[in-house]
Design a protein around this motif. Structure first.
Motif, PDB file in Angstrom:
ATOM      1  N   THR A  66       1.006  -1.073  -0.002  1.00 18.69           N
ATOM      2  CA  THR A  66       0.026   0.037  -0.034  1.00 18.69           C
ATOM      3  C   THR A  66       1.095   1.285   0.154  1.00 18.69           C
ATOM      4  O   THR A  66       2.210   1.282   0.124  1.00 18.69           O
ATOM      5  CB  THR A  66      -0.856  -0.110   1.095  1.00 18.69           C
ATOM      6  N   ARG A  69       2.227   1.787   3.301  1.00 16.52           N
ATOM      7  CA  ARG A  69       3.553   0.876   3.806  1.00 16.52           C
ATOM      8  C   ARG A  69       4.841   1.519   3.158  1.00 16.52           C
ATOM      9  O   ARG A  69       5.822   1.268   3.404  1.00 16.52           O
ATOM     10  CB  ARG A  69       3.151  -0.588   3.220  1.00 16.52           C
ATOM     11  N   ARG A 176      -1.102  -7.714  11.135  1.00 11.61           N
ATOM     12  CA  ARG A 176      -2.020  -7.370   9.964  1.00 11.61           C
ATOM     13  C   ARG A 176      -2.018  -8.784   9.035  1.00 11.61           C
ATOM     14  O   ARG A 176      -3.123  -9.443   8.789  1.00 11.61           O
ATOM     15  CB  ARG A 176      -1.788  -6.126   9.067  1.00 11.61           C
ATOM     16  N   THR A 181      -5.747 -12.816   5.639  1.00 10.96           N
ATOM     17  CA  THR A 181      -6.125 -14.343   4.768  1.00 10.96           C
ATOM     18  C   THR A 181      -5.184 -15.311   5.325  1.00 10.96           C
ATOM     19  O   THR A 181      -3.868 -15.097   5.908  1.00 10.96           O
ATOM     20  CB  THR A 181      -6.129 -14.141   3.311  1.00 10.96           C
ATOM     21  N   GLN A 184      -1.827 -14.990   3.891  1.00 10.25           N
ATOM     22  CA  GLN A 184      -0.995 -13.933   4.663  1.00 10.25           C
ATOM     23  C   GLN A 184      -0.231 -14.571   5.985  1.00 10.25           C
ATOM     24  O   GLN A 184       0.615 -14.382   6.297  1.00 10.25           O
ATOM     25  CB  GLN A 184      -1.644 -12.650   5.108  1.00 10.25           C
TER      26      GLN A 184
ATOM     27  N   GLN B 255      -0.945  -6.469  -4.551  1.00 10.56           N
ATOM     28  CA  GLN B 255      -2.225  -6.322  -4.653  1.00 10.56           C
ATOM     29  C   GLN B 255      -2.832  -7.298  -5.665  1.00 10.56           C
ATOM     30  O   GLN B 255      -3.925  -7.617  -5.366  1.00 10.56           O
ATOM     31  CB  GLN B 255      -2.542  -4.869  -4.721  1.00 10.56           C
ATOM     32  N   ALA B 261      -6.962  -8.754  -0.207  1.00  9.95           N
ATOM     33  CA  ALA B 261      -6.264  -8.755   1.228  1.00  9.95           C
ATOM     34  C   ALA B 261      -5.820  -7.407   1.528  1.00  9.95           C
ATOM     35  O   ALA B 261      -5.788  -6.360   1.165  1.00  9.95           O
ATOM     36  CB  ALA B 261      -4.937  -9.612   0.990  1.00  9.95           C
ATOM     37  N   GLU B 262      -5.936  -7.357   3.019  1.00 12.14           N
ATOM     38  CA  GLU B 262      -5.536  -6.194   3.639  1.00 12.14           C
ATOM     39  C   GLU B 262      -4.059  -5.972   4.211  1.00 12.14           C
ATOM     40  O   GLU B 262      -3.602  -7.135   4.763  1.00 12.14           O
ATOM     41  CB  GLU B 262      -6.499  -5.723   4.538  1.00 12.14           C
ATOM     42  N   TRP B 263      -3.367  -4.985   4.247  1.00 12.15           N
ATOM     43  CA  TRP B 263      -2.041  -5.033   4.338  1.00 12.15           C
ATOM     44  C   TRP B 263      -1.636  -3.985   5.506  1.00 12.15           C
ATOM     45  O   TRP B 263      -0.693  -3.811   5.822  1.00 12.15           O
ATOM     46  CB  TRP B 263      -1.254  -4.641   3.209  1.00 12.15           C
TER      47      TRP B 263
END
Ligand SMILES: [Fe+2]
Ligand SMILES: [Fe+2]
Lengths: 320, 263
Positions: A66, A69, A176, A181, A184, B255, B261-263
């Motif tokens: 992101t 980040r 996070r 998921t 992750q 992404q 997904a969230e980061w």
């Protein structure tokens, strides 16, 4: 300076009493040669670690998931470069030049923290480094804020503030991921599996096997033993891993009621020594990268110097 | 003719212009920041590593503000990340010059200078925008861009004056980038509409001042102003060089690999 043996003995006694009294040694004060050498070695090694440490994390800047980040990681890597610079200046107060230190790093004569010789194949490594590597670094560095050498102690105070921010940022990435998921979470666990033992080894061999520990403790450079620091780190981190819902890669890890601390399994020091001796997964890559940046930048540094000299020459000519 | 963009059909034409305009500014800052951040740990000195990283950080910060705002204007539920990570190249409206590879340090300094001067002028004018959000972002960004212009300009002077090699490299960087500077001052329909509506800047009006500031530094650096021959453009309407696809492949990897997904 012409010091007689008696002078040196007296100065030595003065020095020992002075540091034992928790007073700070400043650059102009007399200090034993061995104290100076120890500090130069330790501070320049620390500075090199900050600079080499830019590589494994820099590896993910262009791929951060992101924009927030990306900005956070860029800022962190900038901070590490800044730490390198404060530390190089602290070392310079002891009479070693920046050029000598650069040569020491590039020639392989000087060491840097072995932790940066491990790769960062996934984004979770960025979380794990912040959480574990910066976490271990803070544990190591908080006592150094009380180190007997003034410039080093003061540099550490500035550095520690930023490191604790890095540690929180890394932990937040892990949080996070581990609450994200399944993919992750798997990424987070994989990173913990790879970074845990190297992070535990960041505190160095047990004090009974450490060549420099006793003298450094007497000089108030080192304030807490390697094993005690390691224990602090383990106790703090195990609880954090629990909260993440991740499993420590150590089947022997357990709470020891009697000691009031966690016990960990046997550390595989052969792996540590392998990396220290230059045969970790990324030792060659890290040094080659540094060497290439240095070589590619040579014409730029030459140009800056040539321009500065020409300006002086022009100013002198104009003044004449 | 550029392909029509996917649009929120309920958006009024004026809001559509505001969205497109904010995206245009955000995209240039984003792709530029992305490129510049590639320097991390490769710079000629640790000090320069910090300086380049700070400038990349400024650009990413500007991109976030413009894209976040564009998302709000659009009212289609897209935030800064949806816009940065989930669009394909032909929906990016950045200037071509920022997607070119970094080249050597001379090339990068030439670009920092060219873009620093241009963006300072642009944001200075945009500070008077009738849109408070754009004006606010521009006021913050103009200070940052003035620093980029000054830092880049000082280095061009050092390199131009320094050694034979540094002079040649700085001149080469400038020569390679020069064709792409013309696009900075072309007026896209989105820009002319935004200017007419009172919230945007027509960049063609910035040319004369840019020329003066650039010529001044080139003279001090002893570098020559390249010829105005080839004048590629297209970035503002989504027609890009082949570089952009690779930039996006890297930028958007996570992404795209882990949708949702969230980061
Ligand atoms: Fe650091
Ligand atoms: Fe750190």
């Amino acid at each position: 300076m012409n010091e007689t043996t008696r002078d040196v003995v007296e100065l030595g006694q003065w020095f020992d009493a002075y540091v034992a009294d928790e007073k700070k040694i400043e650059p102009k004060d007399w200090m034993p040669d061995a104290y100076r050498k120890t500090l130069v070695r330790q501070i320049s090694q620390h500075a090199h670690s900050e600079v080499i440490g830019m590589q494994p994390e820099g590896n993910w800047i262009t791929r951060a998931p992101t924009l927030r980040r990306k900005a956070g990681l860029l800022a962190k890597v900038q901070d590490e470069a800044g730490h390198g610079l404060y530390l190089y200046s602290a070392a310079e107060t002891l009479g070693v030049s920046r050029g000598q230190m650069d040569d020491g790093l590039l020639s392989g004569k000087d060491k840097y923290s072995s932790i940066f010789n491990y790769p960062t194949p996934t984004w979770a490594d960025i979380g794990a480094i912040g959480w574990l590597v910066d976490g271990a670094a803070i544990t190591n560095q908080i006592p150094l804020c009380r180190c007997s050498y003034g410039p080093y102690a003061r540099a550490m105070i500035r550095v520690c503030k930023e490191e604790s921010f890095h540690q929180r940022q890394g932990y937040e990435i892990m949080l996070r991921l581990s609450h994200g998921t399944a993919e992750q979470k798997r990424m987070a666990q994989d990173a913990l599996n790879r970074w845990w033992w190297p992070a535990v080894m960041m505190f160095g061999p047990s004090d009974k096997d450490s060549a420099h520990s006793a003298q450094s403790m007497a000089w108030r450079i080192k304030r807490v033993s390697n094993d005690d620091l390691r224990q602090r780190f383990v106790d703090m981190t195990v609880k954090q891993a629990d909260y993440l819902g991740l499993t420590m890669p150590d089947p022997d890890l357990k709470w020891n009621e009697e000691r009031g601390h966690y016990d960990i399994g046997e550390i595989d020091w052969s792996d540590f020594w392998k990396v220290v001796k230059g045969n970790g997964p990324c030792n060659r890559q890290r040094l080659a990268h540094r060497q290439k940046a240095h070589d590619d930048g040579e014409w730029v540094r030459d140009a800056a110097l040539a321009h500065a000299n020409k300006r002086v020459a022009r100013a002198t000519r104009d003044a004449a | 003719m550029a392909v029509a963009a996917l649009k929120n059909d309920t958006l009024s034409p004026d809001r559509q212009v505001l969205f497109d305009y904010a995206v245009m500014l955000g995209d240039t800052a984003l792709i530029h920041g992305q490129r510049l951040s590639e320097w991390t740990s490769h710079a000629p000195t640790v000090e320069l590593d910090i300086a380049l990283g700070n400038q990349a950080l400024d650009l990413i910060g500007q991109a976030r503000m413009f894209l976040e705002y564009a998302g709000k204007v659009e009212e289609a539920g897209r935030d800064e990340d949806a816009l940065a990570f989930l669009r394909d190249g032909f929906d990016f409206r950045n200037l071509l010059i920022v997607e070119l590879p970094n080249g050597d340090f001379g090339h990068t300094m030439a670009r920092q200078f060219i873009m620093g001067v241009y963006s300072s002028l642009l944001y200075e004018a945009l500070s008077a925008s009738q849109d408070d959000q754009l004006a606010g972002i521009a006021k913050k960004a103009v200070k940052e861009q003035r620093y980029h212009a000054r830092h880049g300009g000082e280095w061009l002077v050092r390199l131009g004056d320094g050694t034979e090699e540094s002079h040649a490299r700085a001149q080469r960087g400038l020569d390679e980038l020069w064709p792409y500077t013309h696009e900075l001052f072309t007026t896209d329909p989105v820009e002319s509409a935004a200017a007419e509506l009172g919230f945007g800047v027509d960049p063609s009006g910035l040319r004369a001042e840019w020329d003066g500031l650039v010529d001044d530094v080139l003279a001090r650096a002893g570098l020559s102003r390249p010829e105005d021959d080839w004048q590629p453009d297209g970035g503002k309407r989504g027609e890009h060089t082949e570089n952009l696809g690779y930039i996006l492949a890297e930028l958007q990897f996570l992404q795209r690999a882990y949708p949702g997904a969230e980061w």
